[in-house]
Design an enzyme around this catalytic site. Structure first.
Site, mmCIF file in Angstrom:
data_model
loop_
_atom_site.group_PDB
_atom_site.id
_atom_site.type_symbol
_atom_site.label_atom_id
_atom_site.label_comp_id
_atom_site.label_asym_id
_atom_site.label_seq_id
_atom_site.Cartn_x
_atom_site.Cartn_y
_atom_site.Cartn_z
ATOM 1 N N CYS A 43 0.810 -1.221 0.000
ATOM 2 C CA CYS A 43 0.000 0.000 0.000
ATOM 3 C C CYS A 43 0.839 1.266 0.000
ATOM 4 C CB CYS A 43 -0.919 0.008 1.215
ATOM 5 S SG CYS A 43 -1.706 -1.568 1.571
ATOM 6 N N HIS B 227 -4.808 6.097 6.181
ATOM 7 C CA HIS B 227 -4.822 4.906 5.336
ATOM 8 C C HIS B 227 -6.252 4.367 5.273
ATOM 9 C CE1 HIS B 227 -3.121 1.645 3.143
ATOM 10 N NE2 HIS B 227 -3.370 0.736 4.058
ATOM 11 N N HIS C 273 -9.726 0.650 -2.223
ATOM 12 C CA HIS C 273 -8.283 0.548 -1.990
ATOM 13 C C HIS C 273 -7.590 0.175 -3.296
ATOM 14 C CE1 HIS C 273 -4.472 -0.092 -0.317
ATOM 15 N NE2 HIS C 273 -4.773 -0.761 0.773
#
Length: 639
Positions: free
Chosen positions: A282, A438, A476
């Site tokens: 990520c 996040h 995401h």
């Protein structure tokens, strides 16, 4: 004296739409915008999704109507909005209700006294035939097979996915139709569109930039975190033989994770400068951003393109994450909302950061950031959208499960806060900064990331730093998620609206809230309220990063201490023309008149084209030569 890395252009595509000119950001805060800006957002989506075409001053719909702007919006506005953000996966990608699989089975003759037999094309027979097969040719093209005993085989079947939501690109948008895509994987198609959008958004022709900078003072750092895993990339290479198809010569090379950087160099910028790919789940975007920032600050580069392009909405990747327990499945979402009288949940609320949640939602995105050192930006009159003076990245250390969270994010966030405090003071940090979290929407993330943020915030005396999370709307996008966070944060300084986590109706009881204010609603703070933002990534495997983002106003305050009034006035005069060119591109994009840059086979150079001496290398097409005479020996004390 360090050079300040400033953002002079940004662009791309995600589930909210086109990134440049804050279009994707404005889709998210759509309800709070004035009608004139709402209209631009919807018209942009109309051409992006191919629901309308602008021609001869009118908008032409798929049904053959010719409408003015207002009539078009009245007619299809709601439909355009429904084609964006997190939603049920559209069959344009694949049919989530009928995903193909193969079941292993054993066939036997229905009569025990007889042998199983069948016919097939002779060319389809295996080279290594089972020993219990008896093959007889019955024509030039057909053979009969008699099996002594049983036949092990696979039977094609379909099944529905238990995960049906994703942050898919706007329905109807097809980047392959915008240039000669030549069977490029989806992620690379998105790269061509996204990187082109970023370059054009700057309002400065790339050839002008190139004329001011030596070839070795440019850089491109980009990647995705998984590679191109669809059927035109690694996915095709891995599946072809098992599906009776051939592996092509493009499957392997176009599948590599560094291909977004390679495509930008080869087909968009023609750059021969520094290139690299850092991959860290990520945090991939921020890892590449860190390399560019460090290079600009040191003077190694003057201009850099940072990017990522992830297209992970495939049945295989979704199933891989699902078996880890990472994704929000339909049954879990229904249970979460205590719904028993309907088959499917509200897919638009699949991602609920820091609320009661059950997993993240996959997304796809291509994001690109154009950076310059402050001196070059001032010289060219570039629009400065913000600055990124530092990125901090640290690992988790020892752990049990590789996917479990660790301590690295405490280091990145705390050091980022300390660094930012040194620039804007404690009041600036604690009262005029927001955190772009996040915020994946997993139960584990809501606890562990909130503890990181709370611990760091209270350590610096903060009481209510606003926390937002863009994955609530976009999903995401894996390695490109940092680009989504960065570019949507820039919109806060354009329209003054901080996007809330509106899919989360309440903060979960196990979320740490000391020192923080979880922003659950869109709120108009004003364009000049925030001085900075902290962008956080808490990645799988121990890949953690936090980027420091300064507002354009804060950047100009700092640059006014480096440049005199005359230089600033000259900059502003040039900047007015740059802004005009950037808006011309924006309007052309809204009308569907702007095509991606794709220079295949353009100005290809060989060694014989270079003029090399002991002092410099002159490259055709570059005004500035590569200087060989000023290369220093950094270890002169060891002579």
């Amino acid at each position: 004296m360090a050079r300040l890395p400033v953002i002079v252009g940004f662009g791309g595509i995600n589930s909210a739409g086109r990134t440049s000119s804050h279009q994707a950001y404005r889709r998210i805060v759509f309800d709070l915008l004035p009608s004139s800006i709402q209209q631009d957002v919807l018209l942009d989506l109309a051409t992006l999704t191919n629901m309308a075409e602008y021609k001869n001053g009118m908008w032409h719909t798929e049904s053959g109507e010719s409408l003015d702007s207002a009539s078009l919006i009245d007619s299809i506005g709601d439909s355009l909005l429904a084609r964006t953000l997190i939603r049920r996966i559209h069959p344009d990608l694949f049919d989530v209700d009928h995903v193909v699989l193969h079941k292993s089975t054993t066939l036997n003759a229905s009569n025990p006294d007889e042998k199983l037999s069948f016919t097939t094309k002779t060319r389809s027979l295996p080279k290594e035939r089972p020993t219990n097969w008896q093959v007889t040719e019955i024509s030039d093209t057909l053979s009969e097979i008699v099996v002594d005993g049983s036949l092990e085989t696979f039977i094609k079947d379909t099944r529905p996915l238990s995960v049906k939501a994703a942050g898919q690109l706007p329905t109807g948008f097809d980047p392959s139709k915008l240039y000669q895509s030549r069977n490029h994987p989806r992620g690379l198609q998105m790269t061509v569109y996204g990187a082109s959008d970023a370059i054009k958004s700057s309002g400065i022709d790339w050839e002008v930039i190139r004329s001011k900078v030596a070839p070795d003072q440019m850089a491109v750092y980009a990647a995705n975190s998984i590679g191109q895993m669809d059927d035109l990339g690694f996915g095709g290479m891995l599946k072809s033989a098992l599906m009776g198809k051939r592996t092509t010569s493009k499957h392997l090379p176009l599948g590599y994770a560094q291909m977004p950087a390679d495509f930008v160099n080869a087909y968009i910028l023609g750059s021969v400068g520094s290139v690299g790919t850092s991959i860290g789940a990520c945090a991939t975007y921020f890892f590449n951003l860190e390399k560019a920032i460090d290079g600009i600050k040191s003077g190694k580069f003057r201009v850099a393109m940072v990017g990522g392009s992830d297209a992970p909405i495939t049945p295989e990747i979704i199933e891989g994450f699902r078996t880890m327990g990472a994704l929000a499945e339909d049954t879990a979402l229904l249970a979460l909302d205590q719904i028993s009288n309907q088959a499917e949940p509200d897919h638009t609320r699949s991602c609920r950061p820091f609320a009661q949640n059950c997993g993240f939602t996959i997304g796809e995105s291509s994001q690109w950031t154009l950076l310059m050192d402050d001196e070059l930006a001032i010289e060219l009159g570039a629009e400065i959208y913000g600055a990124i003076p530092a990125v901090f990245s640290y690992a988790d250390g020892h752990k049990k499960s590789i996917s479990a969270p660790g301590i690295g994010n405490y280091l990145t966030m705390s050091k980022a806060m300390a660094y930012l405090q040194n620039i804007i003071g404690n009041d600036g940090l604690t009262q005029r900064t927001f955190i772009q979290a996040h915020g994946t929407s997993t139960p584990q993330n809501r606890v562990t990331e909130s503890h990181v943020l709370s611990k760091a915030a209270t350590s610096f005396g903060a009481t209510d730093i606003p926390v937002v999370a863009m994955k609530a709307f976009l999903g995401h996008s894996q390695g490109t998620a940092g680009g989504d966070q960065l570019h949507l944060s820039l919109g806060v300084w354009k329209d003054g609206i901080l996007p809330g986590i509106t899919t989360s109706h309440a903060v979960a009881d196990d979320v740490y809230q000391d020192g923080l204010k979880f922003q659950l609603k869109h709120e108009a703070y004003g364009k000049d309220y925030f001085d900075a933002a902290l962008l956080n990534s808490k990645g799988f495997g121990g890949n953690n990063a936090t980027a420091v983002l300064l507002s354009p106003n804060q950047v100009m305050k700092m640059l006014e201490k480096r440049y005199n009034a005359g230089q600033i006035d000259e900059y502003k005069a040039k900047n007015a023309k740059v802004l005009e060119a950037a808006e011309q591109y924006n309007q052309a994009a809204i009308k569907g008149e702007a095509l991606p840059i794709y220079k295949f086979g353009f100005n290809v150079l060989g060694g014989e084209d270079l003029d090399i001496s002991s002092n410099e290398i002159q490259l055709p097409g570059y005004d500035v030569a590569v200087n060989l005479s000023d290369i220093e020996n950094e270890f002169s004390d060891l002579k």
